[in-house]
Write a protein that holds these residues in place. Sequence first.
Motif, PDB file in Angstrom:
ATOM      1  N   ASN A 161      -1.170  -6.699  -5.584  1.00 37.24           N
ATOM      2  CA  ASN A 161      -0.541  -5.631  -6.357  1.00 37.24           C
ATOM      3  C   ASN A 161       0.080  -4.585  -5.440  1.00 37.24           C
ATOM      4  O   ASN A 161       0.107  -4.744  -4.212  1.00 37.24           O
ATOM      5  N   GLN A 162       0.609  -3.515  -6.032  1.00 32.61           N
ATOM      6  CA  GLN A 162       1.414  -2.551  -5.286  1.00 32.61           C
ATOM      7  C   GLN A 162       0.571  -1.347  -4.856  1.00 32.61           C
ATOM      8  O   GLN A 162       0.048  -0.628  -5.712  1.00 32.61           O
ATOM      9  N   PRO A 163       0.446  -1.104  -3.538  1.00 30.04           N
ATOM     10  CA  PRO A 163      -0.160   0.168  -3.135  1.00 30.04           C
ATOM     11  C   PRO A 163       0.760   1.308  -3.567  1.00 30.04           C
ATOM     12  O   PRO A 163       1.982   1.173  -3.518  1.00 30.04           O
ATOM     13  N   ILE A 164       0.177   2.396  -4.027  1.00 27.57           N
ATOM     14  CA  ILE A 164       0.972   3.502  -4.576  1.00 27.57           C
ATOM     15  C   ILE A 164       0.861   4.713  -3.651  1.00 27.57           C
ATOM     16  O   ILE A 164      -0.150   5.416  -3.658  1.00 27.57           O
ATOM     17  N   PRO A 165       1.886   4.961  -2.846  1.00 30.56           N
ATOM     18  CA  PRO A 165       1.820   6.107  -1.935  1.00 30.56           C
ATOM     19  C   PRO A 165       2.001   7.418  -2.694  1.00 30.56           C
ATOM     20  O   PRO A 165       2.720   7.467  -3.699  1.00 30.56           O
ATOM     21  N   PRO A 166       1.366   8.489  -2.238  1.00 33.65           N
ATOM     22  CA  PRO A 166       1.581   9.796  -2.879  1.00 33.65           C
ATOM     23  C   PRO A 166       3.000  10.299  -2.616  1.00 33.65           C
ATOM     24  O   PRO A 166       3.669   9.850  -1.682  1.00 33.65           O
ATOM     25  N   ILE A 167       3.450  11.230  -3.442  1.00 31.29           N
ATOM     26  CA  ILE A 167       4.796  11.783  -3.281  1.00 31.29           C
ATOM     27  C   ILE A 167       4.980  12.380  -1.891  1.00 31.29           C
ATOM     28  O   ILE A 167       6.074  12.351  -1.321  1.00 31.29           O
ATOM     29  N   SER A 168       3.922  12.904  -1.325  1.00 28.28           N
ATOM     30  CA  SER A 168       4.007  13.560  -0.018  1.00 28.28           C
ATOM     31  C   SER A 168       4.179  12.586   1.137  1.00 28.28           C
ATOM     32  O   SER A 168       4.530  13.004   2.249  1.00 28.28           O
ATOM     33  N   HIS A 169       3.967  11.288   0.899  1.00 23.08           N
ATOM     34  CA  HIS A 169       4.042  10.323   1.998  1.00 23.08           C
ATOM     35  C   HIS A 169       5.472  10.190   2.504  1.00 23.08           C
ATOM     36  O   HIS A 169       6.359   9.703   1.796  1.00 23.08           O
TER      37      HIS A 169
END
Length: 372
Positions: A161-169
């Motif tokens: 599945n897809q790792p979800i990076p935070p907006i700040s990444h």
Amino acid sequence: MTTSKVTLLGDSRAFDTYFYNSEYDQCYGYDKTFSFLLQNQIPCQQDNETSFIHIPDHFRGGTIGNNILRLALTDPSIVILCNGLWETLISKKMFIDYAVDKINKHDTRSGSTLDITYSSRKLVDLFLDNKLADSPQKYYSQQQQIVSYFARRRRQCIMLNQPIPPISHLNRIHHAGNFRCLPEWGECLDAINKVMDSLHHDYGVRVLDLVQLMEENGGASECLIDQWHYSASFHSHIAQKLGPMISHELSQMNLAPEHISHSFMMHRESEKEKILIYGQGPCAQEWIRNHPKASIEGVFDNGNGNAFFQSIPVIPFDEIEKTASKIVLLLVEEDERLALEKKLLREVPQEKILLYPEELDKSFYQSLRQKD
């Protein structure tokens, strides 16, 4: 000694950092990828060797039919799918296409006003509501075709599945192409992950949860070198998780060399194999008339009464284990197929496979490049 094959069909995340530029603080070769490392992570089982095959494909280069064909050619026990990323990268053009369609369908003389507003929030909402060219629903439909093909042949699928990076990444910037993801992009990734969860529920697909794995190994800053490509260390963690998962799935399988699925991994006409028919409607009747030489052991009584050809025995479904046939041919209307196959995959003995009529027709391959 038997050999089990594990075949990976992956997008760019299964490869080296060929996209490297000066904005990246890390680059590595193919030898650091989970695709390569996995070869040493699958323990050998007694009297069974495991062969790992990596098919280089970005999923965008061919049709779903072509993807199935390339996988089927390897006769895999397990199929690993690393995809779904590009389906989340929705664009303004998709909104324009949506808006143009709405305008074209709007009745100008009705006197009503057509309200078309645009923002990243609106774009993501349309994606989540399955109203754009790419959507979670479309992704499910495409992946279901792959999963169904191999599940009906008693093979297992594993999806990353897809790792979800935070907006700040990295400020949401993808340095390969200087592309900035939408602020709400994480919701698109989450929607694709939920599709994979649905495939797990519907077909028993195993899902390697990279969201959790990323959290366990330092978060996006340690695991992602941009918005979606993995760091060398994250590749290593993925391989370490996938190895035992693959080993477990192989231990649960019963794919002896004589298993019928090996003979029907590719589309071909049946020869002397006995067939069980599931269906007593027009589709079944037409197929039987057109295949007078087929060796039909019986037709399942699925509540529609007696079989339409008196020479073909009617078999109660609860007696399926007593039948000699290893092929169950599903002859029902197309809109009935998916619900039926999910049910039958749980109820039909593992030594039998489920096929559709076109899979007993080699001419199917002639049309693969024309179908999406």
